[in-house]
Design a protein around this motif. Structure first.
Motif, PDB file in Angstrom:
ATOM      1  N   ARG A   1     -41.816  15.455 -72.744  1.00  0.00           N
ATOM      2  CA  ARG A   1     -42.705  14.672 -71.876  1.00  0.00           C
ATOM      3  C   ARG A   1     -42.971  15.407 -70.564  1.00  0.00           C
ATOM      4  NH1 ARG A   1     -40.310   9.018 -70.864  1.00  0.00           N
ATOM      5  NH2 ARG A   1     -42.457   8.556 -70.211  1.00  0.00           N
ATOM      6  N   LEU A   2     -42.020  16.245 -70.164  1.00  0.00           N
ATOM      7  CA  LEU A   2     -42.173  16.985 -68.914  1.00  0.00           C
ATOM      8  C   LEU A   2     -42.737  18.390 -69.135  1.00  0.00           C
ATOM      9  CD1 LEU A   2     -38.909  15.805 -67.128  1.00  0.00           C
ATOM     10  CD2 LEU A   2     -41.262  15.217 -66.517  1.00  0.00           C
ATOM     11  N   GLY A   3     -43.307  18.618 -70.323  1.00  0.00           N
ATOM     12  CA  GLY A   3     -44.100  19.824 -70.503  1.00  0.00           C
ATOM     13  C   GLY A   3     -43.505  20.942 -71.333  1.00  0.00           C
ATOM     14  N   ASP A   4     -42.344  20.734 -71.953  1.00  0.00           N
ATOM     15  CA  ASP A   4     -41.739  21.783 -72.781  1.00  0.00           C
ATOM     16  C   ASP A   4     -42.188  21.601 -74.228  1.00  0.00           C
ATOM     17  OD1 ASP A   4     -40.212  23.576 -74.188  1.00  0.00           O
ATOM     18  OD2 ASP A   4     -38.308  23.053 -73.244  1.00  0.00           O
ATOM     19  N   ASP A   5     -43.150  22.403 -74.658  1.00  0.00           N
ATOM     20  CA  ASP A   5     -43.677  22.286 -76.020  1.00  0.00           C
ATOM     21  C   ASP A   5     -42.646  22.686 -77.071  1.00  0.00           C
ATOM     22  OD1 ASP A   5     -46.023  21.502 -74.876  1.00  0.00           O
ATOM     23  OD2 ASP A   5     -47.107  23.371 -75.256  1.00  0.00           O
ATOM     24  N   ARG A   6     -41.605  23.394 -76.657  1.00  0.00           N
ATOM     25  CA  ARG A   6     -40.583  23.852 -77.603  1.00  0.00           C
ATOM     26  C   ARG A   6     -39.282  23.069 -77.447  1.00  0.00           C
ATOM     27  NH1 ARG A   6     -38.871  28.456 -76.176  1.00  0.00           N
ATOM     28  NH2 ARG A   6     -38.032  29.062 -78.220  1.00  0.00           N
ATOM     29  N   ALA A   7     -39.393  21.845 -76.989  1.00  0.00           N
ATOM     30  CA  ALA A   7     -38.199  21.024 -76.773  1.00  0.00           C
ATOM     31  C   ALA A   7     -37.401  20.814 -78.059  1.00  0.00           C
ATOM     32  CB  ALA A   7     -38.592  19.670 -76.185  1.00  0.00           C
ATOM     33  N   ALA A   8     -38.072  20.899 -79.221  1.00  0.00           N
ATOM     34  CA  ALA A   8     -37.388  20.663 -80.501  1.00  0.00           C
ATOM     35  C   ALA A   8     -36.248  21.645 -80.738  1.00  0.00           C
ATOM     36  CB  ALA A   8     -38.386  20.727 -81.649  1.00  0.00           C
ATOM     37  N   ARG A   9     -36.242  22.769 -80.043  1.00  0.00           N
ATOM     38  CA  ARG A   9     -35.152  23.734 -80.241  1.00  0.00           C
ATOM     39  C   ARG A   9     -33.811  23.155 -79.817  1.00  0.00           C
ATOM     40  NH1 ARG A   9     -37.457  24.775 -75.426  1.00  0.00           N
ATOM     41  NH2 ARG A   9     -36.225  25.569 -73.663  1.00  0.00           N
TER      42      ARG A   9
ATOM     43  N   THR B   1     -30.317  18.699 -82.584  1.00  0.00           N
ATOM     44  CA  THR B   1     -29.155  18.999 -83.414  1.00  0.00           C
ATOM     45  C   THR B   1     -29.160  18.095 -84.643  1.00  0.00           C
ATOM     46  OG1 THR B   1     -27.763  17.340 -82.333  1.00  0.00           O
ATOM     47  CG2 THR B   1     -27.823  19.546 -81.330  1.00  0.00           C
ATOM     48  N   ALA B   2     -28.265  18.374 -85.572  1.00  0.00           N
ATOM     49  CA  ALA B   2     -28.132  17.506 -86.749  1.00  0.00           C
ATOM     50  C   ALA B   2     -27.764  16.092 -86.325  1.00  0.00           C
ATOM     51  CB  ALA B   2     -27.068  18.078 -87.688  1.00  0.00           C
ATOM     52  N   GLU B   3     -26.983  15.977 -85.252  1.00  0.00           N
ATOM     53  CA  GLU B   3     -26.589  14.647 -84.765  1.00  0.00           C
ATOM     54  C   GLU B   3     -27.796  13.889 -84.221  1.00  0.00           C
ATOM     55  OE1 GLU B   3     -23.082  17.116 -85.128  1.00  0.00           O
ATOM     56  OE2 GLU B   3     -24.959  17.441 -84.040  1.00  0.00           O
ATOM     57  N   HIS B   4     -28.663  14.579 -83.512  1.00  0.00           N
ATOM     58  CA  HIS B   4     -29.888  13.939 -83.031  1.00  0.00           C
ATOM     59  C   HIS B   4     -30.732  13.458 -84.209  1.00  0.00           C
ATOM     60  CE1 HIS B   4     -29.599  16.654 -79.234  1.00  0.00           C
ATOM     61  NE2 HIS B   4     -29.018  15.480 -79.000  1.00  0.00           N
TER      62      HIS B   4
ATOM     63  N   ARG C   1     -39.682   9.868 -82.470  1.00  0.00           N
ATOM     64  CA  ARG C   1     -39.427  10.914 -81.481  1.00  0.00           C
ATOM     65  C   ARG C   1     -39.276  12.276 -82.145  1.00  0.00           C
ATOM     66  NH1 ARG C   1     -35.364   7.404 -77.515  1.00  0.00           N
ATOM     67  NH2 ARG C   1     -36.733   7.470 -75.687  1.00  0.00           N
ATOM     68  N   ILE C   2     -38.549  12.322 -83.249  1.00  0.00           N
ATOM     69  CA  ILE C   2     -38.332  13.593 -83.936  1.00  0.00           C
ATOM     70  C   ILE C   2     -39.640  14.104 -84.531  1.00  0.00           C
ATOM     71  CG2 ILE C   2     -37.186  14.627 -85.933  1.00  0.00           C
ATOM     72  CD1 ILE C   2     -34.769  12.785 -85.207  1.00  0.00           C
ATOM     73  N   LEU C   3     -40.450  13.191 -85.090  1.00  0.00           N
ATOM     74  CA  LEU C   3     -41.752  13.591 -85.605  1.00  0.00           C
ATOM     75  C   LEU C   3     -42.603  14.204 -84.500  1.00  0.00           C
ATOM     76  CD1 LEU C   3     -43.769  13.575 -87.974  1.00  0.00           C
ATOM     77  CD2 LEU C   3     -44.421  11.249 -87.302  1.00  0.00           C
TER      78      LEU C   3
ATOM     79  N   GLY D   1     -43.642  18.092 -84.414  1.00  0.00           N
ATOM     80  CA  GLY D   1     -45.078  18.338 -84.429  1.00  0.00           C
ATOM     81  C   GLY D   1     -45.524  19.173 -83.245  1.00  0.00           C
ATOM     82  N   LEU D   2     -44.926  18.918 -82.092  1.00  0.00           N
ATOM     83  CA  LEU D   2     -45.261  19.679 -80.892  1.00  0.00           C
ATOM     84  C   LEU D   2     -44.854  21.138 -81.052  1.00  0.00           C
ATOM     85  CD1 LEU D   2     -46.430  19.294 -78.032  1.00  0.00           C
ATOM     86  CD2 LEU D   2     -44.092  18.859 -77.242  1.00  0.00           C
ATOM     87  N   ALA D   3     -43.645  21.347 -81.583  1.00  0.00           N
ATOM     88  CA  ALA D   3     -43.152  22.719 -81.760  1.00  0.00           C
ATOM     89  C   ALA D   3     -44.011  23.494 -82.743  1.00  0.00           C
ATOM     90  CB  ALA D   3     -41.703  22.686 -82.237  1.00  0.00           C
ATOM     91  N   ALA D   4     -44.525  22.807 -83.754  1.00  0.00           N
ATOM     92  CA  ALA D   4     -45.342  23.466 -84.780  1.00  0.00           C
ATOM     93  C   ALA D   4     -46.824  23.479 -84.435  1.00  0.00           C
ATOM     94  CB  ALA D   4     -45.133  22.760 -86.121  1.00  0.00           C
TER      95      ALA D   4
END
Length: 221
Positions: free
Chosen positions: A161-169, A172-175, A186-188, A192-195
């Protein structure tokens, strides 16, 4: 109320918080009013009703101060910081941060991620989003260490939300194992943002809107 919000059952959470608030008010149980107002504030943040969140956290903060419950008041103050910051009111956010700084540390660590989040959002409201993202990255690490994975996922979402398009990195498996439709949406969104997958972001926006998370849906769209 907390669980329903985190699961994304937001309409139920709103109803439960209001019913609890009304009951506690009619019985003049101040602690019940304070708790239900705090949970109403959390739910309002999830639905994107920022003004409602501000009012609820302001009320619950004052009530817990009257009860001399500084630990729970710190949770309310963190919510008030986030509401002000998400409304773009940096000055008000900093005023709440000053009050939060003056509260004795809460020995109950369950909501430490929210306190970390609030400080990061206050920084973002000053215009320094890069510093805010760095603060959230540190908070994600602390959340993992304390095994508060649901709140950790919210932190990763905040990073996006604060502008990191690669936040998905940071996922974790726990998330990815966090239960509920809100977590799934949220995960979708994060994947989607990372890809750079517009269709996935559309799907995330639709899912979030269906849950009643209007602000998150707008951001995804």
């Amino acid at each position: 109320g907390f669980a329903l919000g985190e699961l994304g059952r937001l309409e139920e959470a709103v109803t439960l918080c209001q019913e609890t608030y009304d009951l506690a008010s009619s019985l003049r149980v101040v602690s019940g009013v304070a708790w239900s107002a705090m949970l109403a504030g959390r739910t309002a943040l999830l639905t994107g009703r920022i003004d409602d969140a501000d009012s609820a956290f302001t009320e619950s903060s004052q009530l817990f101060a009257d009860l001399s419950d500084h630990g729970l008041r710190s949770w309310c103050l963190a919510g008030a910081v986030m509401a002000a910051a998400m409304a773009g009111d940096g000055a008000r956010a900093q005023q709440w941060v000053a009050e939060l700084d003056a509260v004795p540390p809460n020995p109950v660590r369950a909501m430490i991620a929210d306190i970390d989040r609030s400080r990061a959002w206050a920084t973002a409201a000053t215009g320094d989003r890069a510093a805010a993202r760095r603060a959230i990255e540190q908070a994600i690490g602390r959340s993992a260490a304390s095994e508060t994975h649901g709140q950790g996922l919210a932190l990763v979402h905040d990073l996006a939300r604060l502008g990191d398009d690669r936040a998905a990195r940071w996922l974790t498996a726990e998330h990815r194992g966090v239960q509920g439709e809100l977590a799934a949406a949220r995960i979708l969104l994060l994947d989607g943002l990372a890809a750079a997958d517009g269709a996935a972001l559309d799907d995330a926006a639709t899912a979030l809107a269906g849950l009643g998370a209007a602000l998150f849906a707008a951001e995804a769209s």
